[in-house]
Design an enzyme around this catalytic site. Structure first.
Site, PDB file in Angstrom:
ATOM      1  N   GLY A  53      40.240 -37.757  90.640  1.00 10.44           N
ATOM      2  CA  GLY A  53      40.317 -36.196  90.685  1.00 10.44           C
ATOM      3  C   GLY A  53      41.610 -35.903  90.205  1.00 10.44           C
ATOM      4  O   GLY A  53      42.269 -36.296  89.371  1.00 10.44           O
ATOM      5  N   SER A  55      32.841 -35.871  73.053  1.00 13.67           N
ATOM      6  CA  SER A  55      32.492 -36.011  74.216  1.00 13.67           C
ATOM      7  C   SER A  55      32.664 -34.765  75.181  1.00 13.67           C
ATOM      8  O   SER A  55      32.089 -34.856  76.292  1.00 13.67           O
ATOM      9  CB  SER A  55      33.240 -37.209  74.829  1.00 13.67           C
ATOM     10  N   ASP A  78      34.038 -44.150  78.188  1.00 14.13           N
ATOM     11  CA  ASP A  78      34.930 -43.956  77.285  1.00 14.13           C
ATOM     12  C   ASP A  78      35.861 -42.810  77.936  1.00 14.13           C
ATOM     13  O   ASP A  78      35.771 -41.833  77.902  1.00 14.13           O
ATOM     14  CB  ASP A  78      34.679 -43.642  75.761  1.00 14.13           C
ATOM     15  N   LEU A  81      44.281 -37.876  88.352  1.00 14.81           N
ATOM     16  CA  LEU A  81      44.295 -39.044  89.071  1.00 14.81           C
ATOM     17  C   LEU A  81      43.154 -39.955  88.563  1.00 14.81           C
ATOM     18  O   LEU A  81      42.470 -40.842  89.366  1.00 14.81           O
ATOM     19  CB  LEU A  81      44.009 -38.995  90.725  1.00 14.81           C
ATOM     20  N   GLY A  82      42.698 -39.971  87.458  1.00 11.88           N
ATOM     21  CA  GLY A  82      41.576 -40.702  86.911  1.00 11.88           C
ATOM     22  C   GLY A  82      40.423 -40.324  87.678  1.00 11.88           C
ATOM     23  O   GLY A  82      39.943 -39.159  87.790  1.00 11.88           O
ATOM     24  N   ASP A 123      41.794 -39.664  63.794  1.00 16.53           N
ATOM     25  CA  ASP A 123      41.706 -40.793  64.520  1.00 16.53           C
ATOM     26  C   ASP A 123      40.900 -41.791  63.509  1.00 16.53           C
ATOM     27  O   ASP A 123      39.940 -41.413  63.035  1.00 16.53           O
ATOM     28  CB  ASP A 123      41.028 -40.789  65.644  1.00 16.53           C
ATOM     29  N   ASP A 176      43.049 -34.552  77.908  1.00 17.10           N
ATOM     30  CA  ASP A 176      42.957 -33.315  77.111  1.00 17.10           C
ATOM     31  C   ASP A 176      41.754 -32.217  77.578  1.00 17.10           C
ATOM     32  O   ASP A 176      41.835 -31.074  77.736  1.00 17.10           O
ATOM     33  CB  ASP A 176      42.745 -33.790  75.730  1.00 17.10           C
TER      34      ASP A 176
HETATM   35  P1  ADP Z   1      44.567 -39.070  81.137  1.00 16.97           P
HETATM   36  O1  ADP Z   1      43.367 -39.139  80.195  1.00 16.97           O
HETATM   37  O2  ADP Z   1      45.497 -38.282  80.707  1.00 16.97           O
HETATM   38  O3  ADP Z   1      44.982 -40.555  81.562  1.00 16.97           O
HETATM   39  P2  ADP Z   1      43.183 -38.991  83.677  1.00 16.97           P
HETATM   40  O4  ADP Z   1      42.862 -40.520  83.532  1.00 16.97           O
HETATM   41  O5  ADP Z   1      44.023 -38.650  85.143  1.00 16.97           O
HETATM   42  O6  ADP Z   1      43.924 -38.572  82.697  1.00 16.97           O
HETATM   43  O7  ADP Z   1      42.083 -38.277  83.719  1.00 16.97           O
HETATM   44  C1  ADP Z   1      41.631 -36.947  83.675  1.00 16.97           C
HETATM   45  C2  ADP Z   1      40.522 -36.442  84.534  1.00 16.97           C
HETATM   46  O8  ADP Z   1      39.386 -36.729  84.011  1.00 16.97           O
HETATM   47  C3  ADP Z   1      40.438 -36.685  85.808  1.00 16.97           C
HETATM   48  O9  ADP Z   1      41.055 -35.952  86.617  1.00 16.97           O
HETATM   49  C4  ADP Z   1      39.023 -36.757  85.985  1.00 16.97           C
HETATM   50  O10 ADP Z   1      38.470 -35.391  86.335  1.00 16.97           O
HETATM   51  C5  ADP Z   1      38.397 -37.248  84.826  1.00 16.97           C
HETATM   52  N1  ADP Z   1      38.234 -38.523  84.764  1.00 16.97           N
HETATM   53  C6  ADP Z   1      39.054 -39.655  84.145  1.00 16.97           C
HETATM   54  N2  ADP Z   1      38.782 -40.879  84.456  1.00 16.97           N
HETATM   55  C7  ADP Z   1      37.539 -40.895  85.349  1.00 16.97           C
HETATM   56  C8  ADP Z   1      36.617 -41.708  85.800  1.00 16.97           C
HETATM   57  N3  ADP Z   1      36.713 -43.174  85.705  1.00 16.97           N
HETATM   58  N4  ADP Z   1      35.607 -41.505  86.409  1.00 16.97           N
HETATM   59  C9  ADP Z   1      35.565 -39.831  86.694  1.00 16.97           C
HETATM   60  N5  ADP Z   1      36.234 -38.833  86.297  1.00 16.97           N
HETATM   61  C10 ADP Z   1      37.511 -39.394  85.324  1.00 16.97           C
END
Ligand code: ADP
Length: 318
Positions: free
Chosen positions: A234, A306, A261, A230-231, A17, A267
């Site tokens: 969870g 991180s 971030d 799901l970000g 990167d 990953d």
């Molecule tokens: P990707 O990075 O592939 O888009 P996700 O956004 O679904 O994947 O995030 C993967 C995991 O990272 C989630 O299941 C959660 O544990 C954590 N995570 C991602 N964003 C957040 C957030 N804003 N707050 C808390 N946990 C997060």
């Protein structure tokens, strides 16, 4: 964490990167000054290998870099985390994969050019040549692949993995609508985010109800386990019982954290989840803990930098 029992082979990408932070994006033909610059080791394969190794898993990376100045930097970053890199090949005359990233500090938006370079040299022949690495892990191993190298290489690796009795795990990231889905026949566990769920199943999965539909659709294509991350919500885990048509679905919510971030969170989830499985932690508990570990990673800047180590997690009472 329990004593490690299984070994993990990551067959995947390595990308360097190069990030410039600017006040705004340059227009075509324009040259502007950046405010700061950061470089880091990356690539979905390498990130997941590092996340798993930092938790104490026994991880070997199979991948390719170029014969340029970025090659050793990326290999060293994996080694520092404890990843075994003797099957990472330097390809003469090729370039290490690079992601040239501009972050406009005004809106926090980024624009990214990924040049895969030596990653595109990964082929079915690479997988065949690595059969001894995959086979050395036999039924005690987990093979972890993403979708940042040619599909034919990944599919061959999975075929070999299944033939050799290893557990196969696919994270089809970054989402590619043209992914060769015939590889799903050789996949035990598939893990997708919201976008990748749409590419694989045609079902957008921004919430648990939709994620369950997407997970059930993925289970019809071969895997025994489907996970949709799901970000901040969870993840959703769907598991097909052996020898029965019953599907058990669990929602594992994330704690509310201040996200600084989110780059590389998926990953971190995949690498951590596989490391926990390798340590003998049951599926649902591994997913619950991987959600927590990935949530910790979004509280820090950077990708590999991180990710938490086992020592850090232990000292914070994890
Ligand atoms: P990707 O990075 O592939 O888009 P996700 O956004 O679904 O994947 O995030 C993967 C995991 O990272 C989630 O299941 C959660 O544990 C954590 N995570 C991602 N964003 C957040 C957030 N804003 N707050 C808390 N946990 C997060």
């Amino acid at each position: 964490m329990a004593q490690n029992r299984k070994k993990i082979v990551v067959f995947g990408s390595i990308v360097h990167d190069l990030i410039s932070y600017t006040s705004r994006f340059p227009r075509p033909g324009e040259s502007i000054r950046g405010n700061s610059f950061h470089q880091g080791a990356g690539g979905k394969g390498a990130n997941q290998a590092v996340a798993a190794a930092l938790l104490g898993a026994n991880v070997a990376m199979i991948g390719k870099v170029g014969d340029d100045i970025f090659a050793d930097f990326n290999i060293a970053s994996m080694q520092k985390a404890g990843v075994e890199t003797s099957a990472v090949e330097k390809v003469a005359g090729s370039t290490t994969g690079t992601a040239t990233i501009t972050v406009s500090e005004a809106g926090g938006e980024n624009s990214i050019v990924v040049t895969l370079g030596a990653n595109l040299e990964m082929s079915p022949v690479t997988a065949e040549a690595a059969e001894t690495v995959i086979a050395s892990f036999r039924s005690a191993g987990i093979l972890l692949c993403q979708a940042e190298i040619p599909d034919a290489a990944t599919k061959k690796a999975f075929e070999i993995g299944k033939k050799r009795g290893v557990t196969t795990f696919l994270n089809p990231a970054p989402g590619d609508p043209h992914l060769d889905q015939s590889m799903l026949a050789f996949v035990d566990i598939i893990c997708v985010n919201e976008n990748e769920a749409k590419f694989i199943t045609g079902i957008a999965a921004p919430n648990p109800a939709q994620a369950e539909k997407a997970a059930r659709a993925m289970l019809e294509r071969g895997p025994m386990v489907a996970i949709v991350t799901l970000g901040p919500q969870g993840c959703l885990l769907a598991e097909r019982s052996d020898g029965s048509s019953e599907i058990v679905v669990s929602l594992l919510p994330a704690e509310s954290v201040t996200a600084v971030d989110t780059t590389g969170a998926g990953d971190c989830f995949c690498g951590s989840f596989v490391a926990l499985l390798a340590a003998g932690i049951p599926l649902k508990e591994a997913a619950r803990r991987a959600v927590m570990i990935a949530s910790l990673s979004v509280m820090r800047k950077g990708t590999q930098s991180s990710y938490s180590s086992r020592a850090e997690l232990t000292s914070s009472g994890f």
